[in-house]
Scaffold this motif. Structure first.
Motif, PDB file in Angstrom:
ATOM      1  N   ILE A 246       0.831  -1.209   0.000  1.00 30.89           N
ATOM      2  CA  ILE A 246       0.000   0.000   0.000  1.00 30.89           C
ATOM      3  C   ILE A 246       0.863   1.255   0.000  1.00 30.89           C
ATOM      4  O   ILE A 246       0.614   2.204  -0.749  1.00 30.89           O
ATOM      5  CB  ILE A 246      -0.940  -0.013   1.221  1.00 30.89           C
ATOM      6  N   PHE A 247       1.897   1.276   0.826  1.00 33.24           N
ATOM      7  CA  PHE A 247       2.749   2.464   0.913  1.00 33.24           C
ATOM      8  C   PHE A 247       3.451   2.720  -0.413  1.00 33.24           C
ATOM      9  O   PHE A 247       3.556   3.873  -0.855  1.00 33.24           O
ATOM     10  CB  PHE A 247       3.776   2.277   2.032  1.00 33.24           C
ATOM     11  N   LEU A 248       3.937   1.668  -1.064  1.00 35.28           N
ATOM     12  CA  LEU A 248       4.602   1.826  -2.363  1.00 35.28           C
ATOM     13  C   LEU A 248       3.614   2.303  -3.415  1.00 35.28           C
ATOM     14  O   LEU A 248       3.952   3.141  -4.262  1.00 35.28           O
ATOM     15  CB  LEU A 248       5.240   0.503  -2.779  1.00 35.28           C
ATOM     16  N   ARG A 249       2.390   1.784  -3.373  1.00 34.06           N
ATOM     17  CA  ARG A 249       1.370   2.221  -4.324  1.00 34.06           C
ATOM     18  C   ARG A 249       1.078   3.714  -4.153  1.00 34.06           C
ATOM     19  O   ARG A 249       0.924   4.452  -5.140  1.00 34.06           O
ATOM     20  CB  ARG A 249       0.105   1.394  -4.129  1.00 34.06           C
ATOM     21  N   GLN A 250       0.983   4.165  -2.902  1.00 34.29           N
ATOM     22  CA  GLN A 250       0.743   5.585  -2.656  1.00 34.29           C
ATOM     23  C   GLN A 250       1.908   6.432  -3.163  1.00 34.29           C
ATOM     24  O   GLN A 250       1.705   7.500  -3.748  1.00 34.29           O
ATOM     25  CB  GLN A 250       0.532   5.811  -1.163  1.00 34.29           C
ATOM     26  N   ALA A 251       3.141   5.944  -2.928  1.00 33.80           N
ATOM     27  CA  ALA A 251       4.322   6.695  -3.350  1.00 33.80           C
ATOM     28  C   ALA A 251       4.385   6.811  -4.874  1.00 33.80           C
ATOM     29  O   ALA A 251       4.673   7.891  -5.419  1.00 33.80           O
ATOM     30  CB  ALA A 251       5.582   6.025  -2.809  1.00 33.80           C
ATOM     31  N   ILE A 252       4.093   5.718  -5.562  1.00 33.55           N
ATOM     32  CA  ILE A 252       4.100   5.756  -7.023  1.00 33.55           C
ATOM     33  C   ILE A 252       2.996   6.683  -7.531  1.00 33.55           C
ATOM     34  O   ILE A 252       3.182   7.417  -8.513  1.00 33.55           O
ATOM     35  CB  ILE A 252       3.922   4.335  -7.592  1.00 33.55           C
ATOM     36  N   GLY A 253       1.845   6.661  -6.846  1.00 29.41           N
ATOM     37  CA  GLY A 253       0.760   7.557  -7.241  1.00 29.41           C
ATOM     38  C   GLY A 253       1.168   9.021  -7.144  1.00 29.41           C
ATOM     39  O   GLY A 253       0.864   9.824  -8.042  1.00 29.41           O
ATOM     40  N   LEU A 254       1.855   9.384  -6.091  1.00 32.55           N
ATOM     41  CA  LEU A 254       2.345  10.764  -5.955  1.00 32.55           C
ATOM     42  C   LEU A 254       3.341  11.097  -7.047  1.00 32.55           C
ATOM     43  O   LEU A 254       3.352  12.222  -7.582  1.00 32.55           O
ATOM     44  CB  LEU A 254       2.995  10.948  -4.580  1.00 32.55           C
ATOM     45  N   LEU A 255       4.182  10.132  -7.388  1.00 30.99           N
ATOM     46  CA  LEU A 255       5.191  10.356  -8.427  1.00 30.99           C
ATOM     47  C   LEU A 255       4.544  10.534  -9.797  1.00 30.99           C
ATOM     48  O   LEU A 255       4.887  11.460 -10.547  1.00 30.99           O
ATOM     49  CB  LEU A 255       6.173   9.180  -8.442  1.00 30.99           C
ATOM     50  N   VAL A 256       3.587   9.680 -10.119  1.00 29.18           N
ATOM     51  CA  VAL A 256       2.917   9.756 -11.419  1.00 29.18           C
ATOM     52  C   VAL A 256       2.081  11.025 -11.536  1.00 29.18           C
ATOM     53  O   VAL A 256       1.985  11.630 -12.619  1.00 29.18           O
ATOM     54  CB  VAL A 256       2.047   8.505 -11.641  1.00 29.18           C
ATOM     55  N   ASP A 257       1.496  11.462 -10.422  1.00 27.64           N
ATOM     56  CA  ASP A 257       0.660  12.668 -10.447  1.00 27.64           C
ATOM     57  C   ASP A 257       1.473  13.945 -10.561  1.00 27.64           C
ATOM     58  O   ASP A 257       0.892  15.036 -10.654  1.00 27.64           O
ATOM     59  CB  ASP A 257      -0.209  12.733  -9.192  1.00 27.64           C
ATOM     60  N   GLY A 258       2.791  13.850 -10.537  1.00 31.62           N
ATOM     61  CA  GLY A 258       3.642  15.012 -10.770  1.00 31.62           C
ATOM     62  C   GLY A 258       3.920  15.875  -9.557  1.00 31.62           C
ATOM     63  O   GLY A 258       4.280  17.054  -9.706  1.00 31.62           O
TER      64      GLY A 258
END
Length: 281
Positions: free
Chosen positions: A116-128
């Motif tokens: 879950i934490f990695l998914r959230q981190a990738i989401g922040l990265l993809v969202d710019g």
């Protein structure tokens, strides 16, 4: 988790179970070595210790907090812990993928990631989001995660403090019953050990269950916080477009030397992993 990691977890878990069973056998042997095990059986004392400890715990904490405690304990003893070395490899893979296919290619990993934490981190990265915003958001998540775990550990430590006290209560109840037969010395001598078993139950409940459970949760928490810290630094480095080789070295600095088992990144391995074909001139 790959097959080798599962096998390693099974081997470690089996060793833990064997060690635990061996210690329990030695612990029980200490009671059996002198014989007359019936002296250690005291149903009323057991009910007083367990019922009193649980009752005081319900009076001290909300039911929701106790439900969280049960869920955390279930997770700690049934779910295999994540290996930090595995997380480092995943982040290096994401770094390579970002350099080859672009940052939007990480959206697939956001959906498929089981962390879950990695998914959230990738989401922040993809969202710019910027690097400072990513760090702030993930550090906030880590901070409150640790607070929640500390509250869970505090419940178990409170139970460990209460159990011996209720063991003393059970012993007092037993002594009162013993003194009611003050005219018969044989009955008094036979009931003294039974009266003292309540104190024994309280000490065992505190030191063989509550405190070890709290220590296990604390150890799992430290491991998960380490993984979350690795993910935070890795995602920020990916955002800065850090070279995968440098990222690999940076993240492995979080690991002990014995845990740094990954092989250096090679161009051939990268091409094979992402199915990159050679371009003919």
């Amino acid at each position: 988790m790959d097959e080798s990691s599962r096998n390693l977890f099974w081997i470690h878990g089996r060793h833990n179970i064997i060690g635990l069973l061996s210690c329990i056998i030695l612990f029980c042997a200490g009671f059996l070595i002198h014989g007359n095990t019936g002296l250690y059986v005291n149903i009323s004392g057991f009910l007083i210790v367990v019922g009193g400890t649980l009752g005081a715990t319900f009076l001290s904490y909300r039911v929701e907090r106790l439900k969280i405690l049960v869920k955390v304990l279930k997770t700690c003893y049934t779910r295999e812990p994540r290996n930090p070395d595995e997380i480092v490899e995943i982040l290096v893979d994401l770094s390579v993928k970002r350099r080859i296919r672009g940052i939007l290619s990480l959206q697939d990993d956001e959906d498929e990631s089981s962390i879950i934490f990695l998914r959230q981190a990738i989401g922040l990265l993809v969202d710019g989001y910027s690097q400072s915003q990513i760090r702030e958001a993930l550090n906030t998540e880590m901070y409150f995660f640790r607070i929640r775990r500390d509250e869970t550990i505090r419940v178990l430590k409170s139970m460990a403090e209460m159990a011996p006290s209720f063991g003393l209560v059970g012993s007092v109840v037993g002594l009162i019953g013993m003194l009611s037969e003050v005219g018969d010395s044989a009955i008094i001598l036979s009931t003294v050990p039974i009266a003292l078993t309540s104190t024994l139950y309280g000490i065992v409940l505190a030191n063989f269950f509550c405190l070890p459970f709290a220590a296990n949760i604390r150890e799992r928490t430290f491991n998960e916080l380490l993984i979350q810290k690795i993910i935070t630094e890795g995602v920020i480095a990916i955002s800065a477009n850090l070279h995968p080789r440098i990222l690999d070295r940076k993240l492995k600095s979080f690991l002990t030397p014995s845990a740094r088992t990954g092989e250096p990144i090679s161009i051939a391995k990268i091409k094979k992993r992402f199915e990159i074909k050679e371009q003919k001139e």
